[in-house]
Each structure stands twice: as structure tokens, then as C-alpha cells.
Design a protein around this motif. Sequence first.
Motif, PDB file in Angstrom:
ATOM      1  N   HIS A  65      28.544  11.216 -10.611  1.00 26.76           N
ATOM      2  CA  HIS A  65      29.188  10.993 -11.908  1.00 26.76           C
ATOM      3  C   HIS A  65      30.690  11.116 -11.745  1.00 26.76           C
ATOM      4  O   HIS A  65      31.188  11.475 -10.674  1.00 26.76           O
ATOM      5  CB  HIS A  65      28.669  11.998 -12.948  1.00 26.76           C
ATOM      6  CG  HIS A  65      28.967  13.419 -12.592  1.00 26.76           C
ATOM      7  ND1 HIS A  65      28.165  14.159 -11.768  1.00 26.76           N
ATOM      8  CD2 HIS A  65      30.000  14.228 -12.922  1.00 26.76           C
ATOM      9  CE1 HIS A  65      28.684  15.367 -11.619  1.00 26.76           C
ATOM     10  NE2 HIS A  65      29.807  15.443 -12.300  1.00 26.76           N
ATOM     11  N   ASP A 121      34.127  12.876 -13.588  1.00 25.38           N
ATOM     12  CA  ASP A 121      34.542  13.892 -14.552  1.00 25.38           C
ATOM     13  C   ASP A 121      35.922  13.513 -15.078  1.00 25.38           C
ATOM     14  O   ASP A 121      36.895  13.446 -14.330  1.00 25.38           O
ATOM     15  CB  ASP A 121      34.578  15.270 -13.891  1.00 25.38           C
ATOM     16  CG  ASP A 121      33.173  15.782 -13.566  1.00 25.38           C
ATOM     17  OD1 ASP A 121      32.394  15.977 -14.509  1.00 25.38           O
ATOM     18  OD2 ASP A 121      32.861  15.953 -12.373  1.00 25.38           O
ATOM     19  N   HIS A 170      32.332  12.899  -8.434  1.00 25.63           N
ATOM     20  CA  HIS A 170      31.593  14.107  -8.056  1.00 25.63           C
ATOM     21  C   HIS A 170      30.154  13.734  -7.739  1.00 25.63           C
ATOM     22  O   HIS A 170      29.422  13.283  -8.617  1.00 25.63           O
ATOM     23  CB  HIS A 170      31.678  15.082  -9.253  1.00 25.63           C
ATOM     24  CG  HIS A 170      31.021  16.400  -9.008  1.00 25.63           C
ATOM     25  ND1 HIS A 170      30.873  17.338 -10.011  1.00 25.63           N
ATOM     26  CD2 HIS A 170      30.484  16.950  -7.894  1.00 25.63           C
ATOM     27  CE1 HIS A 170      30.272  18.398  -9.519  1.00 25.63           C
ATOM     28  NE2 HIS A 170      30.019  18.190  -8.243  1.00 25.63           N
ATOM     29  N   ARG A 230      39.021  14.356 -17.204  1.00 22.62           N
ATOM     30  CA  ARG A 230      39.643  15.614 -17.644  1.00 22.62           C
ATOM     31  C   ARG A 230      41.040  15.359 -18.189  1.00 22.62           C
ATOM     32  O   ARG A 230      41.919  14.837 -17.493  1.00 22.62           O
ATOM     33  CB  ARG A 230      39.733  16.589 -16.476  1.00 22.62           C
ATOM     34  CG  ARG A 230      38.398  16.782 -15.732  1.00 22.62           C
ATOM     35  CD  ARG A 230      38.471  17.948 -14.767  1.00 22.62           C
ATOM     36  NE  ARG A 230      37.378  17.954 -13.804  1.00 22.62           N
ATOM     37  CZ  ARG A 230      36.142  18.390 -14.062  1.00 22.62           C
ATOM     38  NH1 ARG A 230      35.841  18.848 -15.262  1.00 22.62           N
ATOM     39  NH2 ARG A 230      35.210  18.354 -13.128  1.00 22.62           N
TER      40      ARG A 230
HETATM   41 MN    MN Z   1      31.073  17.189 -12.279  1.00 27.46          MN
END
Ligand code: MN
Length: 184
Positions: free
Chosen positions: A42, A44, A36, A46
Amino acid sequence: MPLATYQKKRKFKETPEPKGSKSKKHKRLLFVIHKHDATRLHYDFRLEMDGTLKSWAVPKGPSLNPQDKHLAIMVEDHPYEYRNFEGVIPEGNYGAGPVIIWDEGWYTARAETSNPEKELLKGLKEGHITIVMHGKKLKGEFALVRTSPQKNWLLIKKGDEYASEDDILKKDKSVRSNRKIEDL
Ligand code: MN
């Protein structure tokens, strides 16, 4: 964490991100790692748990080197459907910038248990989980360990056959669309 925090931060008339809901139970726990390019680039991280995606923002991204302890900042739960999101969050919206599906797959708790999800939720509360990832890029054991302040965790590769000093971030294409973040 309810999805309300996620939903409150977003204007669904503007952003292509899903409004989302909790998922039903299914056979395997899934994970997705987004790359992202927001205010700062960065990743992410999940993990599906309890029908949503528990989420951490990892500024340096994941590493295959067990020596690396990369900061992973816990953020609000994201809806299960978010695992399919790839696109551009428009300017003026929360998290504005392009997002690709950098990796995805399924995962489980390392501990042998008949109920990995329960084990993982317990570990999440206690601030320490060890998982086995079956992704296209990330494979093998990883740990997430809480430090302080409370939203700060460390993402650490465990020593196993998939541990390596190679820079996995050089593999920079979406595993879904084969696009780089610059292509969006
Ligand atoms: Mn993000």
C-alpha cells in the motif's frame, strides 16, 4: 490525535522507526508518501498538520486520473520525523516490511487564506479537504473526502494541467535514495 497511539503500537528497541515528537511551526507544510510492502502492498499518504503527519493508507496508491476515487483509510497520526523514514520494519513488529519514500514535497490548501493550516484542520473535521501538492511525482490539486465508516476517505485528483491517464505508480523508485522497494 496524539502520538500515543503511534507509540503504543511500536517497539522502539526493535524497529528503526522514529519515536517522534510534535514539530515546531515552520514555513511550509510538508508531505510524504511512503510505499510500504507490509501484509499487503500500500501507499501511506501523510500530510503535515498541527506538528504531526495526518496519515492515510491507500491500498491502490494515488492516481493522476480524476475518474479514480481511491480508498484512503485514515490511520493514527505519525510523528513529523517520520517523513525521513525509509527502511525495513523488522518481522514481528507492527507494519513489518520495507518502506521507501515514494514521493515528498510541500503542499498547501487550495483555498486562498492567510492560514492554510487552520483551513486544513477545519476541513479535516468536516471531512473534505482540497490541497495543492508540490511533489516530485504528485503535483496539482487533490481532494480527500470522507465517506463511511468514518475512517474511510477517498483520494481524488482534481482536473488540472497535471491530471493524466498515465500510471504514476510505474515510477517506483524512492525520491530520496533512488531505490525500489525490492532493493531494501
Ligand atoms: Mn503503512
